[in-house]
Design a protein around this motif. Structure first.
Motif, PDB file in Angstrom:
ATOM      1  N   GLU A   1      34.188  56.361  10.886  1.00 14.76           N
ATOM      2  CA  GLU A   1      33.679  57.196   9.798  1.00 14.76           C
ATOM      3  C   GLU A   1      33.823  58.662  10.206  1.00 14.76           C
ATOM      4  O   GLU A   1      33.598  59.023  11.356  1.00 14.76           O
ATOM      5  N   ASP A   2      34.251  59.528   9.277  1.00 17.21           N
ATOM      6  CA  ASP A   2      34.566  60.930   9.571  1.00 17.21           C
ATOM      7  C   ASP A   2      33.444  61.669  10.306  1.00 17.21           C
ATOM      8  O   ASP A   2      33.700  62.405  11.254  1.00 17.21           O
ATOM      9  N   ARG A   3      32.206  61.511   9.864  1.00 17.70           N
ATOM     10  CA  ARG A   3      31.097  62.239  10.488  1.00 17.70           C
ATOM     11  C   ARG A   3      30.916  61.814  11.945  1.00 17.70           C
ATOM     12  O   ARG A   3      30.755  62.640  12.831  1.00 17.70           O
ATOM     13  N   ALA A   4      30.974  60.519  12.206  1.00 12.91           N
ATOM     14  CA  ALA A   4      30.851  60.017  13.578  1.00 12.91           C
ATOM     15  C   ALA A   4      32.031  60.511  14.424  1.00 12.91           C
ATOM     16  O   ALA A   4      31.859  60.923  15.577  1.00 12.91           O
ATOM     17  N   LEU A   5      33.229  60.492  13.848  1.00 14.81           N
ATOM     18  CA  LEU A   5      34.416  60.935  14.573  1.00 14.81           C
ATOM     19  C   LEU A   5      34.336  62.420  14.929  1.00 14.81           C
ATOM     20  O   LEU A   5      34.739  62.820  16.023  1.00 14.81           O
ATOM     21  N   ALA A   6      33.788  63.239  14.043  1.00 19.23           N
ATOM     22  CA  ALA A   6      33.648  64.669  14.331  1.00 19.23           C
ATOM     23  C   ALA A   6      32.749  64.893  15.548  1.00 19.23           C
ATOM     24  O   ALA A   6      33.038  65.741  16.402  1.00 19.23           O
ATOM     25  N   HIS A   7      31.681  64.129  15.654  1.00 21.05           N
ATOM     26  CA  HIS A   7      30.775  64.260  16.801  1.00 21.05           C
ATOM     27  C   HIS A   7      31.422  63.713  18.078  1.00 21.05           C
ATOM     28  O   HIS A   7      31.349  64.322  19.139  1.00 21.05           O
ATOM     29  N   LEU A   8      32.065  62.576  17.949  1.00 20.67           N
ATOM     30  CA  LEU A   8      32.740  61.973  19.093  1.00 20.67           C
ATOM     31  C   LEU A   8      33.841  62.888  19.612  1.00 20.67           C
ATOM     32  O   LEU A   8      34.026  63.041  20.823  1.00 20.67           O
ATOM     33  N   LYS A   9      34.572  63.535  18.715  1.00 18.16           N
ATOM     34  CA  LYS A   9      35.662  64.441  19.102  1.00 18.16           C
ATOM     35  C   LYS A   9      35.159  65.577  19.986  1.00 18.16           C
ATOM     36  O   LYS A   9      35.810  65.937  20.972  1.00 18.16           O
ATOM     37  N   VAL A  10      34.007  66.149  19.661  1.00 18.50           N
ATOM     38  CA  VAL A  10      33.450  67.239  20.464  1.00 18.50           C
ATOM     39  C   VAL A  10      33.221  66.778  21.900  1.00 18.50           C
ATOM     40  O   VAL A  10      33.599  67.452  22.861  1.00 18.50           O
ATOM     41  N   VAL A  11      32.619  65.619  22.055  1.00 17.84           N
ATOM     42  CA  VAL A  11      32.306  65.102  23.399  1.00 17.84           C
ATOM     43  C   VAL A  11      33.588  64.725  24.137  1.00 17.84           C
ATOM     44  O   VAL A  11      33.770  65.079  25.309  1.00 17.84           O
ATOM     45  N   ILE A  12      34.489  64.032  23.468  1.00 16.95           N
ATOM     46  CA  ILE A  12      35.746  63.630  24.108  1.00 16.95           C
ATOM     47  C   ILE A  12      36.552  64.858  24.530  1.00 16.95           C
ATOM     48  O   ILE A  12      37.048  64.926  25.661  1.00 16.95           O
ATOM     49  N   ALA A  13      36.692  65.833  23.647  1.00 17.25           N
ATOM     50  CA  ALA A  13      37.474  67.034  23.966  1.00 17.25           C
ATOM     51  C   ALA A  13      36.871  67.781  25.152  1.00 17.25           C
ATOM     52  O   ALA A  13      37.603  68.277  26.017  1.00 17.25           O
ATOM     53  N   THR A  14      35.549  67.859  25.215  1.00 16.38           N
ATOM     54  CA  THR A  14      34.890  68.533  26.331  1.00 16.38           C
ATOM     55  C   THR A  14      35.185  67.829  27.647  1.00 16.38           C
ATOM     56  O   THR A  14      35.538  68.464  28.649  1.00 16.38           O
ATOM     57  N   LYS A  15      35.053  66.501  27.659  1.00 16.13           N
ATOM     58  CA  LYS A  15      35.310  65.734  28.876  1.00 16.13           C
ATOM     59  C   LYS A  15      36.781  65.848  29.308  1.00 16.13           C
ATOM     60  O   LYS A  15      37.069  66.061  30.482  1.00 16.13           O
TER      61      LYS A  15
END
Length: 119
Positions: free
Chosen positions: A16-30
């Motif tokens: 789902e887009d909203r969940a993916l937006a949050h996950l993207k922030v964490v993944i990109a940071t790591k």
């Protein structure tokens, strides 16, 4: 419904887009820090029972595709929960959002199951 294209896999992962937006922030940071980790989720009700895990590494191609053209406001608590799980030995466990009033505005740089599935 957003999509993660990971490595050479012919199986896109839909989130789902909203969940993916949050996950993207964490993944990109790591990944920006050069860190490898896992992301796990339980299969949604419309798929065979079970769970999946992928290993994320900075050297493996990764692409996020969102259906919605506008980025949502981000929930700081949800990002913190995902980041904390990313730093654990079990890696990120994609969980449902916890609502609070401390949302982040997304700019151009910017234990329930979340709607996620693979085709």
């Amino acid at each position: 419904m957003g999509t993660i294209y990971y490595g050479g896999s012919a199986t896109p992962i839909h989130i789902e887009d909203r969940a993916l937006a949050h996950l993207k922030v964490v993944i990109a940071t790591k990944l920006r820090r050069g860190e490898s980790f896992t992301v796990s989720w339980q299969h949604p009700d419309d798929q065979p029972r079970g769970r999946s895990t992928i290993w994320l590494n900075p050297s493996i191609p990764l692409r996020f595709v969102f259906d919605e053209p506008e980025a949502p406001e981000l929930n700081r608590k949800w990002i913190e929960d995902l980041a904390n799980s990313a730093n654990s030995s079990g890696g990120i466990m994609l969980v449902a959002e916890h609502f609070d009033t401390d949302a982040l505005e997304v700019g151009d740089n910017a234990p329930q199951v979340v709607d996620i599935h693979e085709d």
